[in-house]
Design a protein around this motif. Structure first.
Motif, PDB file in Angstrom:
ATOM      1  N   PHE A  15      70.569 -56.363  35.812  1.00 55.26           N
ATOM      2  CA  PHE A  15      68.855 -57.133  36.304  1.00 55.26           C
ATOM      3  C   PHE A  15      68.666 -58.639  36.418  1.00 55.26           C
ATOM      4  CE2 PHE A  15      69.167 -58.364  31.382  1.00 55.26           C
ATOM      5  CZ  PHE A  15      68.956 -59.198  31.673  1.00 55.26           C
ATOM      6  N   CYS A  16      67.908 -59.261  37.408  1.00 45.89           N
ATOM      7  CA  CYS A  16      68.148 -60.611  37.430  1.00 45.89           C
ATOM      8  C   CYS A  16      65.770 -61.015  37.135  1.00 45.89           C
ATOM      9  CB  CYS A  16      67.783 -60.243  39.107  1.00 45.89           C
ATOM     10  SG  CYS A  16      68.283 -62.811  39.397  1.00 45.89           S
ATOM     11  N   GLU A  17      66.373 -62.891  36.543  1.00 46.38           N
ATOM     12  CA  GLU A  17      65.273 -63.166  36.512  1.00 46.38           C
ATOM     13  C   GLU A  17      65.524 -64.478  36.838  1.00 46.38           C
ATOM     14  OE1 GLU A  17      64.474 -62.723  32.346  1.00 46.38           O
ATOM     15  OE2 GLU A  17      66.763 -63.244  31.542  1.00 46.38           O
ATOM     16  N   GLY A  18      66.116 -64.889  37.841  1.00 52.92           N
ATOM     17  CA  GLY A  18      66.287 -66.255  39.056  1.00 52.92           C
ATOM     18  C   GLY A  18      66.806 -67.121  37.562  1.00 52.92           C
ATOM     19  N   ASP A  19      66.700 -68.318  37.687  1.00 55.34           N
ATOM     20  CA  ASP A  19      67.111 -69.521  37.048  1.00 55.34           C
ATOM     21  C   ASP A  19      66.137 -69.610  36.685  1.00 55.34           C
ATOM     22  OD1 ASP A  19      68.292 -71.087  35.740  1.00 55.34           O
ATOM     23  OD2 ASP A  19      68.803 -72.248  37.130  1.00 55.34           O
ATOM     24  N   GLY A  25      62.929 -69.578  38.456  1.00 54.58           N
ATOM     25  CA  GLY A  25      62.548 -68.242  37.484  1.00 54.58           C
ATOM     26  C   GLY A  25      61.780 -66.998  38.201  1.00 54.58           C
ATOM     27  N   HIS A  26      61.605 -66.180  37.856  1.00 55.03           N
ATOM     28  CA  HIS A  26      60.719 -65.213  38.346  1.00 55.03           C
ATOM     29  C   HIS A  26      60.871 -63.926  37.136  1.00 55.03           C
ATOM     30  CE1 HIS A  26      64.100 -61.804  39.508  1.00 55.03           C
ATOM     31  NE2 HIS A  26      64.844 -63.053  40.197  1.00 55.03           N
ATOM     32  N   PRO A  27      59.914 -62.261  36.988  1.00 57.30           N
ATOM     33  CA  PRO A  27      59.914 -61.688  36.439  1.00 57.30           C
ATOM     34  C   PRO A  27      61.041 -60.663  36.488  1.00 57.30           C
ATOM     35  CG  PRO A  27      58.119 -61.889  37.052  1.00 57.30           C
ATOM     36  CD  PRO A  27      58.937 -62.679  38.234  1.00 57.30           C
ATOM     37  N   ASP A  40      71.164 -57.308  47.139  1.00 51.72           N
ATOM     38  CA  ASP A  40      70.385 -58.630  47.077  1.00 51.72           C
ATOM     39  C   ASP A  40      69.422 -58.775  45.974  1.00 51.72           C
ATOM     40  OD1 ASP A  40      71.743 -59.553  48.774  1.00 51.72           O
ATOM     41  OD2 ASP A  40      70.749 -59.340  50.528  1.00 51.72           O
ATOM     42  N   CYS A  41      68.807 -59.634  44.807  1.00 51.33           N
ATOM     43  CA  CYS A  41      67.381 -60.196  44.425  1.00 51.33           C
ATOM     44  C   CYS A  41      65.701 -59.699  45.448  1.00 51.33           C
ATOM     45  CB  CYS A  41      67.490 -61.035  43.096  1.00 51.33           C
ATOM     46  SG  CYS A  41      66.247 -61.003  42.533  1.00 51.33           S
ATOM     47  N   PRO A  42      65.207 -58.777  45.227  1.00 49.56           N
ATOM     48  CA  PRO A  42      63.855 -58.996  46.961  1.00 49.56           C
ATOM     49  C   PRO A  42      62.552 -60.193  45.660  1.00 49.56           C
ATOM     50  CG  PRO A  42      63.226 -57.639  44.963  1.00 49.56           C
ATOM     51  CD  PRO A  42      65.057 -57.747  44.765  1.00 49.56           C
ATOM     52  N   TYR A  43      63.327 -61.276  44.937  1.00 54.45           N
ATOM     53  CA  TYR A  43      62.396 -62.619  44.048  1.00 54.45           C
ATOM     54  C   TYR A  43      63.407 -63.847  44.842  1.00 54.45           C
ATOM     55  CZ  TYR A  43      59.894 -59.242  41.455  1.00 54.45           C
ATOM     56  OH  TYR A  43      58.732 -58.485  41.241  1.00 54.45           O
ATOM     57  N   CYS A  44      64.872 -63.860  44.528  1.00 55.95           N
ATOM     58  CA  CYS A  44      64.982 -65.161  43.957  1.00 55.95           C
ATOM     59  C   CYS A  44      66.254 -65.103  46.108  1.00 55.95           C
ATOM     60  CB  CYS A  44      65.580 -65.877  43.440  1.00 55.95           C
ATOM     61  SG  CYS A  44      66.783 -65.234  42.076  1.00 55.95           S
ATOM     62  N   GLY A  45      66.453 -64.166  46.133  1.00 53.08           N
ATOM     63  CA  GLY A  45      67.126 -63.907  47.394  1.00 53.08           C
ATOM     64  C   GLY A  45      69.103 -63.547  46.465  1.00 53.08           C
TER      65      GLY A  45
HETATM   66 ZN   LIG Z   1      66.553 -62.692  41.225  1.00 54.29          ZN
END
Ligand SMILES: [Zn+2]
Length: 62
Positions: A15-19, A25-27, A40-45
Motif C-alpha cells: 500500500f502507499c499513502e505518500g509521504d 501524503g494521500h489516503p 505506479d501509485c496513481p496518487y503520488c506517482g
Molecule cells: Zn502514493
C-alpha cells in the motif's frame, strides 16, 4: 518535476499513502504488483518495484 521516486518492495501486495510526514501524503491505497514487476501509485506517482530477493532477511522496512 524531479525523478520518479522508486521504492523496492519484496511482496506483490503493498500500500502507499505518500509521504505522511509532509503535505505529499494521500489516503492509503492498496496496489498489486503484476507480472510487469512494478506498479505506479496513481496518487503520488511513486513507482514500486518488486525486488526478487532469495535471502531470508526479514528486516522491517523503515
Ligand atoms: Zn502514493
Amino acid at each position: 518535476m524531479g525523478p520518479v521516486d522508486t521504492i523496492k518492495v519484496k511482496q506483490r501486495k503493498i500500500f502507499c499513502e505518500g509521504d505522511s510526514r509532509s503535505s505529499l501524503g494521500h489516503p492509503r491505497v492498496y496496489l498489486d504488483i503484476g507480472d510487469s514487476g512494478d506498479v505506479d501509485c496513481p496518487y503520488c506517482g511513486r513507482r514500486y518495484i518488486l525486488e526478487e530477493d532469495e535471502s531470508k532477511d526479514d528486516r522491517p522496512q523503515p
